[in-house]
Design a protein around this motif. Structure first.
Motif, PDB file in Angstrom:
ATOM      1  N   LEU A 105      25.370  15.559   1.150  1.00 20.42           N
ATOM      2  CA  LEU A 105      25.251  16.171   2.133  1.00 20.42           C
ATOM      3  C   LEU A 105      26.523  16.012   3.218  1.00 20.42           C
ATOM      4  N   LEU A 106      26.986  14.858   3.334  1.00 21.34           N
ATOM      5  CA  LEU A 106      28.257  14.639   4.029  1.00 21.34           C
ATOM      6  C   LEU A 106      29.564  15.043   3.384  1.00 21.34           C
ATOM      7  N   ALA A 107      29.209  15.185   2.278  1.00 16.34           N
ATOM      8  CA  ALA A 107      30.649  16.138   1.466  1.00 16.34           C
ATOM      9  C   ALA A 107      30.466  17.736   1.594  1.00 16.34           C
ATOM     10  N   GLY A 108      29.281  18.129   2.234  1.00 17.79           N
ATOM     11  CA  GLY A 108      29.178  19.446   2.451  1.00 17.79           C
ATOM     12  C   GLY A 108      28.566  20.393   1.595  1.00 17.79           C
ATOM     13  N   ALA A 109      27.810  19.717   0.633  1.00 15.94           N
ATOM     14  CA  ALA A 109      26.952  20.440  -0.359  1.00 15.94           C
ATOM     15  C   ALA A 109      25.495  20.911   0.198  1.00 15.94           C
ATOM     16  N   HIS A 110      25.186  22.054  -0.445  1.00 12.51           N
ATOM     17  CA  HIS A 110      23.943  22.475  -0.062  1.00 12.51           C
ATOM     18  C   HIS A 110      22.930  21.569  -0.582  1.00 12.51           C
ATOM     19  N   MET A 111      21.575  21.375   0.209  1.00 14.26           N
ATOM     20  CA  MET A 111      20.678  20.375  -0.216  1.00 14.26           C
ATOM     21  C   MET A 111      19.474  20.953  -1.215  1.00 14.26           C
ATOM     22  N   MET A 112      19.548  20.310  -2.353  1.00 21.63           N
ATOM     23  CA  MET A 112      18.692  20.706  -3.415  1.00 21.63           C
ATOM     24  C   MET A 112      17.246  20.492  -3.168  1.00 21.63           C
ATOM     25  N   CYS A 113      16.421  21.012  -3.727  1.00 22.70           N
ATOM     26  CA  CYS A 113      14.770  20.722  -3.411  1.00 22.70           C
ATOM     27  C   CYS A 113      14.345  19.491  -3.968  1.00 22.70           C
ATOM     28  N   PRO A 114      14.815  18.681  -5.050  1.00 19.43           N
ATOM     29  CA  PRO A 114      14.531  17.361  -5.390  1.00 19.43           C
ATOM     30  C   PRO A 114      14.981  16.478  -4.132  1.00 19.43           C
ATOM     31  N   GLY A 115      15.859  16.610  -3.640  1.00 23.94           N
ATOM     32  CA  GLY A 115      16.282  15.622  -2.286  1.00 23.94           C
ATOM     33  C   GLY A 115      15.413  15.687  -1.193  1.00 23.94           C
ATOM     34  N   LEU A 116      14.794  16.891  -1.355  1.00 26.15           N
ATOM     35  CA  LEU A 116      13.892  17.221  -0.073  1.00 26.15           C
ATOM     36  C   LEU A 116      12.485  16.758  -0.256  1.00 26.15           C
ATOM     37  N   THR A 117      11.987  16.919  -1.867  1.00 28.42           N
ATOM     38  CA  THR A 117      10.618  16.516  -1.758  1.00 28.42           C
ATOM     39  C   THR A 117      10.228  15.187  -2.559  1.00 28.42           C
ATOM     40  N   SER A 118      11.517  14.504  -2.892  1.00 29.03           N
ATOM     41  CA  SER A 118      11.013  13.051  -3.385  1.00 29.03           C
ATOM     42  C   SER A 118      10.546  12.013  -2.421  1.00 29.03           C
ATOM     43  N   ALA A 119      10.425  10.859  -2.661  1.00 28.37           N
ATOM     44  CA  ALA A 119       9.728   9.764  -1.711  1.00 28.37           C
ATOM     45  C   ALA A 119      10.543   9.835  -0.641  1.00 28.37           C
ATOM     46  N   GLY A 120      11.696   9.607  -0.283  1.00 30.69           N
ATOM     47  CA  GLY A 120      12.703   9.646   0.927  1.00 30.69           C
ATOM     48  C   GLY A 120      12.614  10.811   1.731  1.00 30.69           C
ATOM     49  N   GLY A 121      12.304  11.809   1.021  1.00 33.61           N
ATOM     50  CA  GLY A 121      12.368  13.312   1.687  1.00 33.61           C
ATOM     51  C   GLY A 121      11.167  13.649   2.609  1.00 33.61           C
ATOM     52  N   TYR A 122      11.599  14.457   3.452  1.00 39.01           N
ATOM     53  CA  TYR A 122      10.427  15.062   4.308  1.00 39.01           C
ATOM     54  C   TYR A 122      10.365  16.631   4.434  1.00 39.01           C
ATOM     55  N   LEU A 123       9.376  17.011   4.306  1.00 44.43           N
ATOM     56  CA  LEU A 123       9.187  18.691   4.486  1.00 44.43           C
ATOM     57  C   LEU A 123       7.957  18.606   5.370  1.00 44.43           C
ATOM     58  N   MET A 159       9.327  25.293  -1.805  1.00 46.37           N
ATOM     59  CA  MET A 159      10.348  24.281  -2.491  1.00 46.37           C
ATOM     60  C   MET A 159       9.637  23.215  -3.090  1.00 46.37           C
ATOM     61  N   LYS A 160       8.325  22.969  -2.414  1.00 48.88           N
ATOM     62  CA  LYS A 160       7.432  21.864  -2.872  1.00 48.88           C
ATOM     63  C   LYS A 160       6.782  22.191  -4.472  1.00 48.88           C
ATOM     64  N   LYS A 161       6.428  23.628  -4.435  1.00 52.74           N
ATOM     65  CA  LYS A 161       6.239  24.147  -5.856  1.00 52.74           C
ATOM     66  C   LYS A 161       7.344  24.199  -7.073  1.00 52.74           C
ATOM     67  N   VAL A 162       8.371  24.690  -6.471  1.00 57.82           N
ATOM     68  CA  VAL A 162       9.341  25.025  -7.549  1.00 57.82           C
ATOM     69  C   VAL A 162      10.176  23.694  -7.794  1.00 57.82           C
ATOM     70  N   ASN A 163      10.661  22.980  -6.682  1.00 58.36           N
ATOM     71  CA  ASN A 163      11.440  21.945  -6.912  1.00 58.36           C
ATOM     72  C   ASN A 163      12.679  21.630  -7.529  1.00 58.36           C
ATOM     73  N   LYS A 164      13.221  22.942  -7.746  1.00 56.71           N
ATOM     74  CA  LYS A 164      14.700  22.905  -8.330  1.00 56.71           C
ATOM     75  C   LYS A 164      15.382  23.929  -7.525  1.00 56.71           C
ATOM     76  N   GLY A 165      16.767  23.845  -7.578  1.00 56.40           N
ATOM     77  CA  GLY A 165      17.635  25.034  -6.939  1.00 56.40           C
ATOM     78  C   GLY A 165      17.879  24.389  -5.532  1.00 56.40           C
ATOM     79  N   VAL A 166      18.844  25.150  -4.831  1.00 64.12           N
ATOM     80  CA  VAL A 166      19.045  25.036  -3.537  1.00 64.12           C
ATOM     81  C   VAL A 166      17.978  25.076  -2.455  1.00 64.12           C
ATOM     82  N   GLY A 167      17.716  24.137  -1.880  1.00 63.30           N
ATOM     83  CA  GLY A 167      16.390  24.448  -0.873  1.00 63.30           C
ATOM     84  C   GLY A 167      17.096  24.716   0.542  1.00 63.30           C
ATOM     85  N   ILE A 168      18.011  24.209   0.993  1.00 67.24           N
ATOM     86  CA  ILE A 168      18.754  24.409   2.206  1.00 67.24           C
ATOM     87  C   ILE A 168      19.976  24.532   2.223  1.00 67.24           C
ATOM     88  N   GLU A 169      20.922  25.703   2.719  1.00 66.84           N
ATOM     89  CA  GLU A 169      22.273  26.082   2.653  1.00 66.84           C
ATOM     90  C   GLU A 169      22.831  25.337   3.990  1.00 66.84           C
TER      91      GLU A 169
END
Length: 184
Positions: A105-123, A159-169
């Motif tokens: 994220l700090l390098a400027g990458a878009h956020m993928m769904c697994p980073g948002l749906t994992s134990a430390g993520g929040y939706l 995002m929770k169902k698919v859990n892959k690909g870009v979730g947030i640009e």
């Protein structure tokens, strides 16, 4: 969006928009963000003149007293700057990423769904689900303030169902060149 942004070379001009344009910007901000008119009045008083800073690649930055408050790409949504979001953290809906995604994220990458749906993520829960195209504040696991601002590419339930690909640009993140610019 703000990689290698240098105000000395990337700004092509600064003009105060007409009052009708300022009213339309004010209306767009009120409709796009979770914000009350009183809060917008604190951020940008009606008596203060907004300055439109035109930049390369069709980026517009709006400033009050030379402090960047909002930015826009083409005629897309109006994003707050991270500094403004840190002052008023409740103006955008919140999503979170896990610790593993922070360095990307700090390098400027878009956020993928697994980073948002994992134990430390929040939706947000299903009753507060966000649609695709919503502007969100991205928080990192264990951090108090938002580290990025982006737009959802999928709805949060999808995002929770698919859990892959870009979730947030990601539009802007902590440490990018817009963050480094405090006044224009």
């Amino acid at each position: 969006m703000f990689k290698k942004f240098q105000p000395s070379t990337d700004i092509s001009g600064q003009t105060p928009p007409k009052s009708s344009v300022q009213r339309s910007i004010r209306a767009a901000v009120l409709s796009q963000w979770k914000i009350e008119p009183e809060t917008l009045e604190q951020i940008w008083p009606k008596k203060e003149s907004l300055i439109h800073v035109k930049c390369r690649e069709h980026i517009s930055i709006y400033t009050v007293h030379n402090e960047p408050l909002f930015f826009q790409h083409f005629d897309g949504p109006i994003y707050p700057t991270l500094r403004l979001l840190h002052k008023y953290p409740y103006i955008l809906p919140k999503v979170g990423v896990d610790r593993g995604a922070i360095r990307f994220l700090l390098a400027g990458a878009h956020m993928m769904c697994p980073g948002l749906t994992s134990a430390g993520g929040y939706l947000p829960p299903p009753d507060g689900a966000l649609p695709a195209g919503a502007i969100v504040a991205v928080h990192a696991e264990g951090k108090e303030h938002a580290v990025a601002i982006g737009v959802t590419k999928l709805g949060t339930e999808e995002m929770k169902k698919v859990n892959k690909g870009v979730g947030i640009e990601i539009a802007t993140h902590l440490g990018d060149d817009l963050w480094a610019v405090q006044t224009l």
